[in-house]
Design a protein around this motif. Structure first.
Motif, PDB file in Angstrom:
ATOM      1  N   TYR A   1       0.399  26.972 -23.523  1.00 27.70           N
ATOM      2  CA  TYR A   1       0.419  25.813 -22.628  1.00 27.70           C
ATOM      3  C   TYR A   1      -0.898  25.045 -22.727  1.00 27.70           C
ATOM      4  CZ  TYR A   1       1.184  23.157 -18.306  1.00 27.70           C
ATOM      5  OH  TYR A   1       1.353  22.149 -17.389  1.00 27.70           O
ATOM      6  N   GLU A   2      -1.993  25.817 -22.826  1.00 25.07           N
ATOM      7  CA  GLU A   2      -3.313  25.176 -22.980  1.00 25.07           C
ATOM      8  C   GLU A   2      -3.406  24.407 -24.292  1.00 25.07           C
ATOM      9  OE1 GLU A   2      -6.045  25.048 -20.760  1.00 25.07           O
ATOM     10  OE2 GLU A   2      -4.426  25.689 -19.441  1.00 25.07           O
ATOM     11  N   GLN A   3      -2.623  24.871 -25.278  1.00 21.49           N
ATOM     12  CA  GLN A   3      -2.609  24.171 -26.587  1.00 21.49           C
ATOM     13  C   GLN A   3      -1.539  23.088 -26.623  1.00 21.49           C
ATOM     14  OE1 GLN A   3      -2.028  27.087 -29.746  1.00 21.49           O
ATOM     15  NE2 GLN A   3      -3.341  28.540 -28.691  1.00 21.49           N
ATOM     16  N   ASN A   4      -0.998  22.778 -25.447  1.00 25.22           N
ATOM     17  CA  ASN A   4       0.023  21.728 -25.357  1.00 25.22           C
ATOM     18  C   ASN A   4       1.350  22.121 -26.008  1.00 25.22           C
ATOM     19  OD1 ASN A   4       0.341  19.419 -23.998  1.00 25.22           O
ATOM     20  ND2 ASN A   4      -0.203  18.067 -25.695  1.00 25.22           N
ATOM     21  N   ILE A   5       1.619  23.437 -25.988  1.00 23.88           N
ATOM     22  CA  ILE A   5       2.914  23.919 -26.496  1.00 23.88           C
ATOM     23  C   ILE A   5       3.704  24.460 -25.304  1.00 23.88           C
ATOM     24  CG2 ILE A   5       4.070  25.599 -28.004  1.00 23.88           C
ATOM     25  CD1 ILE A   5       1.549  25.413 -29.827  1.00 23.88           C
ATOM     26  N   MET A   6       4.865  23.886 -25.081  1.00 24.24           N
ATOM     27  CA  MET A   6       5.683  24.265 -23.929  1.00 24.24           C
ATOM     28  C   MET A   6       6.675  25.350 -24.329  1.00 24.24           C
ATOM     29  SD  MET A   6       6.893  24.182 -20.904  1.00 24.24           S
ATOM     30  CE  MET A   6       6.178  22.932 -19.860  1.00 24.24           C
ATOM     31  N   THR A   7       6.768  26.377 -23.493  1.00 23.81           N
ATOM     32  CA  THR A   7       7.697  27.482 -23.761  1.00 23.81           C
ATOM     33  C   THR A   7       8.814  27.491 -22.726  1.00 23.81           C
ATOM     34  OG1 THR A   7       5.826  28.808 -24.535  1.00 23.81           O
ATOM     35  CG2 THR A   7       7.863  30.000 -24.042  1.00 23.81           C
ATOM     36  N   VAL A   8      10.036  27.688 -23.207  1.00 20.72           N
ATOM     37  CA  VAL A   8      11.123  28.069 -22.303  1.00 20.72           C
ATOM     38  C   VAL A   8      11.303  29.568 -22.509  1.00 20.72           C
ATOM     39  CG1 VAL A   8      13.583  27.892 -21.793  1.00 20.72           C
ATOM     40  CG2 VAL A   8      12.288  25.833 -22.370  1.00 20.72           C
TER      41      VAL A   8
ATOM     42  N   CYS B   1      17.880  19.081 -16.260  1.00 20.24           N
ATOM     43  CA  CYS B   1      17.114  20.113 -15.561  1.00 20.24           C
ATOM     44  C   CYS B   1      15.943  20.588 -16.421  1.00 20.24           C
ATOM     45  CB  CYS B   1      18.043  21.272 -15.201  1.00 20.24           C
ATOM     46  SG  CYS B   1      17.207  22.584 -14.348  1.00 20.24           S
ATOM     47  N   TYR B   2      16.223  20.935 -17.690  1.00 18.96           N
ATOM     48  CA  TYR B   2      15.140  21.398 -18.578  1.00 18.96           C
ATOM     49  C   TYR B   2      14.092  20.311 -18.810  1.00 18.96           C
ATOM     50  CZ  TYR B   2      17.190  25.898 -19.575  1.00 18.96           C
ATOM     51  OH  TYR B   2      17.641  27.179 -19.444  1.00 18.96           O
ATOM     52  N   GLU B   3      14.578  19.113 -19.093  1.00 15.50           N
ATOM     53  CA  GLU B   3      13.622  18.030 -19.364  1.00 15.50           C
ATOM     54  C   GLU B   3      12.778  17.745 -18.117  1.00 15.50           C
ATOM     55  OE1 GLU B   3      12.886  16.846 -22.220  1.00 15.50           O
ATOM     56  OE2 GLU B   3      14.539  17.740 -23.334  1.00 15.50           O
ATOM     57  N   GLY B   4      13.431  17.761 -16.956  1.00 16.01           N
ATOM     58  CA  GLY B   4      12.721  17.509 -15.704  1.00 16.01           C
ATOM     59  C   GLY B   4      11.631  18.549 -15.472  1.00 16.01           C
ATOM     60  N   LEU B   5      11.980  19.811 -15.633  1.00 18.15           N
ATOM     61  CA  LEU B   5      10.993  20.875 -15.410  1.00 18.15           C
ATOM     62  C   LEU B   5       9.831  20.758 -16.390  1.00 18.15           C
ATOM     63  CD1 LEU B   5      13.401  23.908 -14.829  1.00 18.15           C
ATOM     64  CD2 LEU B   5      11.843  22.930 -13.141  1.00 18.15           C
ATOM     65  N   MET B   6      10.176  20.552 -17.667  1.00 15.23           N
ATOM     66  CA  MET B   6       9.114  20.503 -18.677  1.00 15.23           C
ATOM     67  C   MET B   6       8.201  19.295 -18.460  1.00 15.23           C
ATOM     68  SD  MET B   6      10.811  22.005 -22.174  1.00 15.23           S
ATOM     69  CE  MET B   6      12.235  20.961 -22.257  1.00 15.23           C
ATOM     70  N   SER B   7       8.802  18.185 -18.021  1.00 12.29           N
ATOM     71  CA  SER B   7       7.972  16.990 -17.798  1.00 12.29           C
ATOM     72  C   SER B   7       6.990  17.209 -16.649  1.00 12.29           C
ATOM     73  CB  SER B   7       8.848  15.765 -17.525  1.00 12.29           C
ATOM     74  OG  SER B   7       9.425  15.875 -16.243  1.00 12.29           O
TER      75      SER B   7
ATOM     76  N   MET C   1      -0.203  28.520 -12.933  1.00 12.82           N
ATOM     77  CA  MET C   1       0.957  27.830 -13.526  1.00 12.82           C
ATOM     78  C   MET C   1       2.182  27.984 -12.632  1.00 12.82           C
ATOM     79  SD  MET C   1       0.509  28.866 -17.501  1.00 12.82           S
ATOM     80  CE  MET C   1       1.911  27.940 -18.091  1.00 12.82           C
ATOM     81  N   ARG C   2       3.143  27.139 -12.895  1.00 13.27           N
ATOM     82  CA  ARG C   2       4.379  27.185 -12.118  1.00 13.27           C
ATOM     83  C   ARG C   2       5.558  27.516 -13.025  1.00 13.27           C
ATOM     84  NH1 ARG C   2       3.574  21.304 -10.341  1.00 13.27           N
ATOM     85  NH2 ARG C   2       2.985  21.391 -12.539  1.00 13.27           N
ATOM     86  N   CYS C   3       6.501  28.246 -12.469  1.00 16.20           N
ATOM     87  CA  CYS C   3       7.692  28.576 -13.241  1.00 16.20           C
ATOM     88  C   CYS C   3       8.922  28.322 -12.374  1.00 16.20           C
ATOM     89  CB  CYS C   3       7.657  30.031 -13.711  1.00 16.20           C
ATOM     90  SG  CYS C   3       7.664  31.244 -12.384  1.00 16.20           S
ATOM     91  N   ALA C   4      10.082  28.241 -13.027  1.00 19.92           N
ATOM     92  CA  ALA C   4      11.321  27.976 -12.292  1.00 19.92           C
ATOM     93  C   ALA C   4      12.451  28.798 -12.895  1.00 19.92           C
ATOM     94  CB  ALA C   4      11.664  26.489 -12.391  1.00 19.92           C
ATOM     95  N   GLN C   5      13.417  29.107 -12.062  1.00 20.08           N
ATOM     96  CA  GLN C   5      14.562  29.890 -12.530  1.00 20.08           C
ATOM     97  C   GLN C   5      15.721  28.960 -12.896  1.00 20.08           C
ATOM     98  OE1 GLN C   5      16.338  33.501 -10.381  1.00 20.08           O
ATOM     99  NE2 GLN C   5      17.444  31.784  -9.497  1.00 20.08           N
ATOM    100  N   VAL C   6      16.261  29.134 -14.100  1.00 24.54           N
ATOM    101  CA  VAL C   6      17.452  28.372 -14.480  1.00 24.54           C
ATOM    102  C   VAL C   6      18.524  29.362 -14.938  1.00 24.54           C
ATOM    103  CG1 VAL C   6      18.400  26.470 -15.838  1.00 24.54           C
ATOM    104  CG2 VAL C   6      15.954  26.500 -15.310  1.00 24.54           C
ATOM    105  N   LEU C   7      19.523  29.558 -14.105  1.00 18.99           N
ATOM    106  CA  LEU C   7      20.616  30.472 -14.458  1.00 18.99           C
ATOM    107  C   LEU C   7      21.785  29.650 -14.995  1.00 18.99           C
ATOM    108  CD1 LEU C   7      20.529  32.846 -11.340  1.00 18.99           C
ATOM    109  CD2 LEU C   7      19.358  33.100 -13.545  1.00 18.99           C
ATOM    110  N   ALA C   8      22.456  30.186 -15.999  1.00 20.98           N
ATOM    111  CA  ALA C   8      23.545  29.400 -16.607  1.00 20.98           C
ATOM    112  C   ALA C   8      24.731  30.277 -16.962  1.00 20.98           C
ATOM    113  CB  ALA C   8      23.023  28.714 -17.858  1.00 20.98           C
TER     114      ALA C   8
END
Ligand SMILES: Nc1ncnc2c1ncn2[C@@H]1O[C@H](COP(=O)(O)OP(=O)(O)O)[C@@H](O)[C@H]1O
Ligand SMILES: N[C@@H](CCC(=O)OP(=O)(O)O)C(=O)O
Length: 256
Positions: A38-45, A119-125, A95-102
């Protein structure tokens, strides 16, 4: 916005000890790497299994005879426990995290899929790490993924990930059972390479996945065929995610 986005799937066997207990320092090591990226500007799901096992830890052996209901119950109990672990570890990193169940139908073309993307785009943004799992409490038979490897692959496709990393309890894909002395790790497998004959049956506990290596390889090949390089690697190894992202020679890379 982010330099890269990656999907990391962590299987139950990565996070449990030999007594089938979830080992929090293992989760911490995973989050540690996600925070560094994240510090390197790489977003993980993060696609995390473990809820059924976490539920078993709380409930103990269940009297429910129906295996499918037992799985629903274990996971419904265990999922908040998993999220409590993750919430607290991410919080320690600021950091903040969120639960996405599918369920599988959330990926069908149309409105469900669009909602998922939003949902994913919103969280990542917002800089929030999405933590996905199958919604085991309501996902039964027809709406089930083959396992979380399939869920991770669908998410990788959905968010146009730069890579998919499937973390398991062995170093990668071998030319036979990893326990056999003459089996060798394959550093790279091409989508059209016939390696299926190397897969051997394994019998793991009921709280881990349904797929096994055969489905893992099939999913990895399908994902790689969509131009998303996919890695099968050992999640118990230190810095494994960082090593893969840095292009080091670890695990098995499945490519087009
Ligand atoms: N050719 C092979 N190479 C690597 N692992 C294999 C192979 N054949 C069978 N396996 C087994 O597949 C297991 C990984 O699949 P699986 O149990 O489904 O993992 P997970 O629970 O992490 O999704 C390994 O632990 C290993 O015992
Ligand atoms: N959704 C389930 C895990 C399903 C699954 O694919 O398990 P695993 O093979 O351990 O990744 C759970 O959270 O327990």
């Amino acid at each position: 916005m982010y330099e890269k986005r990656i999907v990391v799937k962590v299987g139950t066997n990565v996070m449990i000890n030999k007594d089938n207990r979830i080992v929090q320092p293992i989760l911490k090591r995973l989050v540690d790497q996600i925070a560094e990226l994240y510090e390197q500007n790489i977003m993980t799901v993060l696609v995390s299994s473990g809820s059924a096992n976490a539920g078993l830890e709380i409930l103990g052996e269940s009297e429910i005879e129906n295996k499918s209901i037992r799985r629903q119950v274990y996971s419904a109990i265990g999922q908040p426990r998993m999220m409590r672990y993750y919430y607290s570890i991410f919080h320690d990193y600021g950091m903040r995290c969120a639960q996405v169940l599918a369920t599988k139908r959330d990926f069908n073309p149309g409105e469900h899929r669009k909602n998922m993307i939003n949902c994913y785009e919103g969280l990542m943004s917002e800089g929030v790490i999405p933590i996905a799992n199958e919604d085991d409490a309501v996902s039964v038979t027809h709406s089930m993924f083959s396992d979380n490897d399939e869920l991770a692959s669908l998410i990788a496709e959905l968010i146009h990930a730069d890579m998919l990393i499937i973390l398991t309890d062995i170093d990668g894909f071998y030319t036979g059972h990893p326990d056999n002395d003459d089996s060798e790790l394959l550093p790279e497998v091409k989508v059209d390479q016939n390696v299926e004959q190397y897969i051997e049956e394994t019998d793991k506990g009921e709280t881990s996945g349904r797929g096994g290596m055969a489905s893992k390889l099939k999913i990895a090949k399908n994902t790689a065929a969509k131009n998303i390089p996919t890695y099968i690697a050992n999640g118990k190894k230190d810095r494994i995610i960082l090593d893969i992202v840095e292009g080091k020679d670890v695990g098995t890379r499945i490519v087009e």
